[in-house]
Every structure is written in C-alpha cells, then in structure tokens.
Design an enzyme around this catalytic site. Structure first.
Site, PDB file in Angstrom:
ATOM      1  N   SER A  35       1.170  -0.604   0.160  1.00  0.00           N
ATOM      2  CA  SER A  35       0.078   0.065   0.372  1.00  0.00           C
ATOM      3  C   SER A  35       1.185   1.385  -0.154  1.00  0.00           C
ATOM      4  O   SER A  35       1.937   1.223   0.400  1.00  0.00           O
ATOM      5  CB  SER A  35      -1.157   0.121   1.162  1.00  0.00           C
ATOM      6  OG  SER A  35      -1.736   1.155   1.583  1.00  0.00           O
ATOM      7  N   HIS A  64       3.054  17.107   1.602  1.00  0.00           N
ATOM      8  CA  HIS A  64       3.497  16.415   2.616  1.00  0.00           C
ATOM      9  C   HIS A  64       4.866  17.549   2.937  1.00  0.00           C
ATOM     10  O   HIS A  64       4.876  18.212   2.334  1.00  0.00           O
ATOM     11  CB  HIS A  64       4.154  15.126   1.936  1.00  0.00           C
ATOM     12  CG  HIS A  64       3.590  14.098   2.020  1.00  0.00           C
ATOM     13  ND1 HIS A  64       2.072  13.835   1.010  1.00  0.00           N
ATOM     14  CD2 HIS A  64       2.565  12.878   2.338  1.00  0.00           C
ATOM     15  CE1 HIS A  64       1.313  13.192   1.110  1.00  0.00           C
ATOM     16  NE2 HIS A  64       1.034  11.747   2.188  1.00  0.00           N
ATOM     17  N   LYS A  70       9.908  14.729   0.426  1.00  0.00           N
ATOM     18  CA  LYS A  70       9.254  13.852   0.344  1.00  0.00           C
ATOM     19  C   LYS A  70       9.520  13.559  -1.274  1.00  0.00           C
ATOM     20  O   LYS A  70       9.002  15.542  -2.296  1.00  0.00           O
ATOM     21  CB  LYS A  70       7.397  13.519   0.726  1.00  0.00           C
ATOM     22  CG  LYS A  70       7.050  12.665  -0.240  1.00  0.00           C
ATOM     23  CD  LYS A  70       5.807  12.633   0.260  1.00  0.00           C
ATOM     24  CE  LYS A  70       4.874  11.348  -0.085  1.00  0.00           C
ATOM     25  NZ  LYS A  70       4.957  10.001  -0.287  1.00  0.00           N
TER      26      LYS A  70
END
Length: 219
Positions: free
Chosen positions: A94, A126, A130
């Site tokens: 996931s 985020h 990231k």
C-alpha cells in the site's frame, strides 16, 4: 515474531520501535551501506526507496517469508515485479498504511458515483523532503473515485500527510479530509499487516483488504 526492516531512516526507526514495543524481535536490518543479521526473520518490512526493491525481494526469496511494503514512488515496473514475486511469497502493498485513509478509499469507491456531476479535486500536502509528487495516496484516492480529477501537491515543512477530496456544485461543497498526526499511524498499520500476513498463502494483498478483515475487531 522475528522481523526484518529494509531502510533505517525516520520511518524505518518508527517501525522498529513500534514492533519492539509489543515484543517482536528485530533480527535483520538493511540500509544502503550495511546489513545486520541476528536470526531468521518471519516477515520483512520495507518503507524505504524504490531502488531497494531488488534487495528486499532477494531477501524474501532467500528466506521464503512474507513482505509488507509501503515504499512510495514505485513505478509500473516495480509493481509488476512485486506481483510476480507474490507467486512465491505473500506480499502486502500500500502507499498508505493508515486505517483512516483506507476507510476513506472504501467510502469514495462506494459513494462517489452519486457525485459524478460535481466538480472534484484532490489536495495533498507532505513534508518538503518527500520526493514523489503527487503522492501515492493521492493516486489511490483518484483511483477510488474512478475518474480523472486534478491533484494539487504541496511540499512544505514537516507535514506527515494531509489529504482532501473536495466536491462542489453551484450550491454546496463536500470535503472529505484526513490528517496524519505522526509516522506512528503508518507503523501501526505495518504492524497489523505483518501480524496478519504470516501463514497466509502466496498472493498479492492490499492493506485495504486487511482493514476489511478487521471489521468487528477494532476497539
């Protein structure tokens, strides 16, 4: 259980702490420059980077053990490799191991059809380190909606993960949002997945399936 971790950055350290807090034993640890083995793992957890996938799959094949992988930025080639590998050992994959996000995905897949004529956009924020944009979670949300919608990505500060889906027509707005307050939420999802996957048949599983199997169990 004995567990192994690929990647010992911030997320890797959170996973190690979360697993050890409930009595599981770290026996294998891999990072970009070192590998430490203190026993045979029952499961491998990888939340590192796409380039580590070759090493991760090799370890799982060698020990014939399950894999829980939450690495973001995986491309089509890497996903195909994971699905091929799941013929030989079980894989849980996931882009987001939070229970809340996966409940939202289920809601959207069931009810967004009733908002088909509405303007729809996705916003995700985020931390500034990231690398993938849009996030894997935003792409999961888009997939759950079942149609092509704009995604707005913001990279700023130390945000763990904010995601919103906004529906609007001429008279009203519906907004469905989720905010991760710490990395612990993802580590807890990885823990539930690791405990669930041991003993399962080789197959490609998603965390959404595990959440579905938790009905009536969560307090």
């Amino acid at each position: 259980m004995n567990f192994g971790v690929v990647g010992t950055g911030k997320m890797g350290r959170e996973i190690i702490e979360t697993f050890q807090d409930v009595g599981h034993k770290l026996v294998l640890k891999v990072n970009s420059s070192d590998q430490r083995i203190d026993g045979i793992p029952d499961v491998i957890v990888d939340f590192s980077r796409p380039e580590a996938l070759v090493t991760t799959l090799s370890i799982c094949r060698d020990y014939k053990i399950p894999l829980v992988i939450g690495t973001t930025g995986l491309g089509q080639k890497e996903m195909e490799e994971l699905k091929k590998a799941s013929i030989y050992f079980p894989v849980v994959q996931s882009y987001n191991f939070s229970i809340g996000i996966n409940l939202i995905l289920k809601m959207l897949s069931q009810f967004s059809i009733y908002l088909d004529g509405w303007d729809t956009e996705i916003c995700e924020t985020h931390h500034s380190h990231k690398k993938d944009k849009p996030s894997g979670t935003a792409l999961m949300i888009k997939n759950a909606l079942g149609r092509d919608v704009p995604i707005h990505s913001i990279r700023i500060g130390g945000v763990y993960g904010d995601h919103s889906v906004i529906f609007g027509n001429a008279g009203e707005i519906i907004e469905i949002s989720h905010r991760a307050l710490s990395r612990k939420v993802f580590a807890m999802g990885a823990l539930k997945s690791a405990e669930w996957i041991i003993g399962k048949a080789p197959q490609f599983y998603t965390f959404s399936e595990i959440v579905e199997n938790m009905k009536g169990v969560e307090k």
